[in-house]
Design a protein around this motif. Structure first.
Motif, PDB file in Angstrom:
ATOM      1  N   ARG A 148      -5.221  -2.756  -4.034  1.00  0.00           N
ATOM      2  CA  ARG A 148      -5.745  -1.458  -4.481  1.00  0.00           C
ATOM      3  C   ARG A 148      -7.184  -1.590  -4.965  1.00  0.00           C
ATOM      4  NH1 ARG A 148      -2.554   2.509  -2.511  1.00  0.00           N
ATOM      5  NH2 ARG A 148      -0.366   2.192  -3.053  1.00  0.00           N
ATOM      6  N   THR A 149      -7.481  -2.706  -5.642  1.00  0.00           N
ATOM      7  CA  THR A 149      -8.813  -2.866  -6.214  1.00  0.00           C
ATOM      8  C   THR A 149      -9.841  -3.217  -5.138  1.00  0.00           C
ATOM      9  OG1 THR A 149      -7.674  -3.792  -8.130  1.00  0.00           O
ATOM     10  CG2 THR A 149     -10.060  -3.954  -8.137  1.00  0.00           C
ATOM     11  N   MET A 189       0.782  -1.233   0.000  1.00  0.00           N
ATOM     12  CA  MET A 189       0.000   0.000   0.000  1.00  0.00           C
ATOM     13  C   MET A 189       0.818   1.289   0.000  1.00  0.00           C
ATOM     14  SD  MET A 189      -3.087  -1.102  -0.262  1.00  0.00           S
ATOM     15  CE  MET A 189      -4.326   0.087   0.279  1.00  0.00           C
ATOM     16  N   PRO A 205      -9.733  -2.811  -1.415  1.00  0.00           N
ATOM     17  CA  PRO A 205      -9.041  -2.440  -0.176  1.00  0.00           C
ATOM     18  C   PRO A 205      -9.737  -3.012   1.066  1.00  0.00           C
ATOM     19  CG  PRO A 205     -10.032  -0.508  -1.247  1.00  0.00           C
ATOM     20  CD  PRO A 205     -10.333  -1.677  -2.113  1.00  0.00           C
ATOM     21  N   GLN A 248       0.423  -4.613  -6.596  1.00  0.00           N
ATOM     22  CA  GLN A 248      -0.554  -4.019  -5.681  1.00  0.00           C
ATOM     23  C   GLN A 248      -1.999  -4.163  -6.161  1.00  0.00           C
ATOM     24  OE1 GLN A 248       0.731   0.058  -5.245  1.00  0.00           O
ATOM     25  NE2 GLN A 248       2.280  -0.476  -3.709  1.00  0.00           N
TER      26      GLN A 248
END
Lengths: 96, 315, 249
Positions: free
Chosen positions: C242-243, C72, C245, C238
């Motif tokens: 990221r997609t 992150m 969270p 990531q």
């Protein structure tokens, strides 16, 4: 051979722990003994199966012929006197 | 020397097999037995190696460090399994690179399951749970295969594979108990992989051309349909337990037989995929071919270096 | 700034990013045996990253964990050297990158074992064992490729030419290091630069390879300034976090 893409075959033997014999586990391809040992480590001891590795180029390994197995191995079957159970020991004798 | 007729040799061989004595590399064996084993073991090896690709697709995108390490270790194990099996093939006098070239040319087959894509992370769960589950069911009996080197390779494989299915089921469980988005992802993966997993056991018994002879030679111990049934019976309750639905409207428990009845497999699709027309056949073979071709200079360099060293030693 | 946290990121990110790079190769190695070997190295590095980033998160004490740190952060917050984020290229590039890195890491961990920070010392001790093997593997391959065929020689010479410029950054030091050196925690990298250079040149010599004449030293990864390659690597690595969270996986 010098420009070949075919690496020779190696037989791999692993000692799983101190006090035991090396045991044949399989084979792999490698250009030289060094890499054969490294590859054997990665292929055959990923789960701590060994503490020592032998590799032998398969070409250098000679085997008895299974066709001869009667002549080779059966004669020893009649030599029962090589085994301790062949002998009578009087009752009361231990540690023998 | 006394001449032994072929029939005598074959009878002796079959007697050995019948009394569960393992056949070893230099023992006499019928040519057809040898050919069958070379075909089956090399296909098995190819399946392990091609099987690295659908999961390899997610190693770089695994959602956390633990999953990344586990997946990497698992895919690496598959490479190892491929190697154990190629090693068994070589004891039969077959050349590993030749069998690999047969794979690349389309002559040799591999498990059709690996021609399905893995678009989501949940597919890592579905593959571990279903595909490895089905593979284990196939492989456990192979540990008692009549051919020694194959049986021994399978013992190693089965020992290592036990964590593969568990990690897959764990992924599925976490997803199934996660957010609605995650649960949908898990169900979608099950929907896509259920039928292809059933196809992994091969055609129905009456369609299977090598089955009968292989059973007689004790290369195979159970029929395709028996193994498939066993798989359905153990897997359905697992799906229920984590709240996922098997995508088969005809699935029902038969009290009398003690087995699940399930719907008809789409065999057209199975044969299409086997023949090379699945969604990923082209990509999978291309990836394997590229790896070999792009690595050729490396192999040659290592051979050349070894030769130079040897020459220097003797000089 | 928390110097120990920063220091742990530098070491941990080197392992993480190189481990990620090598993991791209799983299933695509030049021969099955080498596929397995490369993956082993990748696994070791990801294990090191996990240990180091777990400790970093502990030291930071802001409620983040190793996964938060690994997945992150933005690119500027990664502190790995630029060398390790370079693409895999061909097998020669991969092995040359590995060799230049391993040669540094072995000498580094040998010294870090003496750290007064016991946790760091323990991580170094474990990592050193792994690194010794990595270095053996990569240096032998550099020799095989360099002193192999004409083609392999020219390929790996090219790898050396392109990667050579990144090695100096391995010895980057600033106030973070100085503060921790004074406390007996960090390693003074100057103390083994000569040893590194001479080891590398011994191997290159045996491999019949020549380092390029240019000696321009650059690389600013330790300060968070990276090559174009890192962004792509992170986008991929990531993706899930990221997609989606704040989810458990």
């Amino acid at each position: 051979m010098s420009n070949s893409s075919d690496w020779p075959l190696w037989e791999v033997f692993i000692r799983s722990k101190q006090g035991l014999n090396h045991k044949h586990v399989g084979s792999l391809r490698a250009p030289d003994a060094q890499l054969a040992i490294e590859n054997a480590r990665d292929v055959y001891t990923r789960r701590s199966e060994g503490i020592s590795i032998w590799v032998v180029e398969s070409n250098n390994l000679f085997a008895s012929d299974p066709q001869d197995s009667d002549a080779f191995f059966e004669p020893s079957e009649s030599k029962v006197y090589r085994h301790p159970t062949f002998y009578d020991v009087p009752d009361g004798i231990s540690h023998m | 020397m006394k001449e032994i007729s072929l029939v005598d040799l074959e009878n002796r061989f079959q007697k050995k097999v019948d009394s569960e004595i393992r056949i070893e590399p230099n023992d006499w064996m019928p040519e057809e037995y040898r050919r069958t084993l070379i075909r089956q073991i090399s296909q098995h090896a190819h399946s392990e190696v091609v099987g690295m690709l659908p999961e390899g697709n997610w190693i770089t995108r695994a959602p956390n460090l633990r999953r990344k390490a586990v997946l990497l270790a698992k895919v690496q194990d598959e490479a190892g399994h491929g190697l154990y099996l190629y090693s068994a093939v070589e004891t039969l006098g077959a050349d590993r690179e030749q069998t690999i070239d047969d794979l690349h040319s389309g002559k040799a087959k591999y498990s059709s399951i690996f021609n399905y894509p893995t678009p989501t992370w949940a597919d890592m769960g579905a593959i571990g749970w279903l595909v490895d589950g089905a593979a284990i069911m196939n492989q456990v009996p192979l540990c008692r295969c009549s051919y020694g080197p194959y049986a021994r390779a399978m013992v190693r494989v089965c020992k290592e594979e036990s964590f593969h299915q568990r990690q897959g089921f764990e992924i599925m469980t976490v997803l199934a108990q996660g957010t609605p988005e995650q649960k949908a992802m898990a169900q979608d993966a099950l929907d896509r992989f259920w039928w292809p997993a059933l196809m992994m056991f091969g055609p129905n018994d009456d369609e299977s051309k090598h089955s009968k002879q292989s059973m007689k030679w004790k290369i195979k111990r159970f029929s395709n349909d028996d193994l498939r049934q066993q798989f359905v019976d153990v897997t359905v309750p697992q799906a229920k337990l984590i709240g996922l639905t098997i995508p088969d409207p005809d699935l029902k428990w038969n009290e009398k037989t003690g087995h699940y009845e399930f719907g008809e497999i789409n065999w057209d699709e199975f044969w299409q995929v086997v023949e090379g027309n699945g969604p990923c056949n082209f990509d999978r073979i291309k990836a394997r071919k590229d790896a070999k071709e792009k690595g050729m200079w490396v192999r040659k360099a290592a051979s050349a270096h070894a030769a130079k060293r040897a020459a220097r030693k003797t000089a | 700034m928390n110097s120990l946290f920063e220091y742990l990121l530098r070491i941990g990110d080197d392992s993480l990013i190189l481990g990620q790079r090598l993991s791209e190769l799983c299933g695509h190695g030049p021969i099955l045996e080498e596929d397995i070997a490369t993956t082993n190295i990748s696994l070791d590095l990801i294990g090191q990253a996990t240990n180091l980033l777990t400790y970093a998160a502990e030291v930071e004490n802001l409620g983040r964990d190793a996964d938060n740190l690994a997945f992150m952060r933005i690119d500027r917050e990664y502190k790995n050297v630029v060398l390790v984020e370079q693409p895999n290229g061909d097998f020669g590039d991969t092995m040359m990158r590995q060799f230049l890195f391993d040669a540094f890491r072995k000498l580094f961990f040998e010294r870090l074992q003496q750290s007064k920070d016991f946790q760091l010392a323990a991580i170094a001790e474990k990592s050193l064992k792994e690194t010794r093997y990595h270095l053996k593997h990569s240096s032998e391959w550099v020799i095989r490729l360099g002193d192999g065929t004409e083609e392999s020689h020219s390929r790996v010479q090219h790898s050396l030419n392109t990667l050579w410029r990144y090695r100096a950054e391995l010895f980057f030091m600033d106030e973070v290091d100085n503060e921790l050196i004074n406390k007996g925690i960090a390693v003074d990298l100057k103390t083994f630069r000569n040893e590194y250079d001479s080891f590398v040149s011994t191997i290159l010599n045996e491999a019949t390879l020549n380092p390029p004449a240019q000696n321009w030293e650059f690389g600013s990864g330790r300060k968070g300034k990276h090559s174009e390659h890192l962004g792509h690597l992170l986008a991929e690595m990531q993706y899930m976090q990221r997609t989606y969270p704040n989810m458990e996986w």
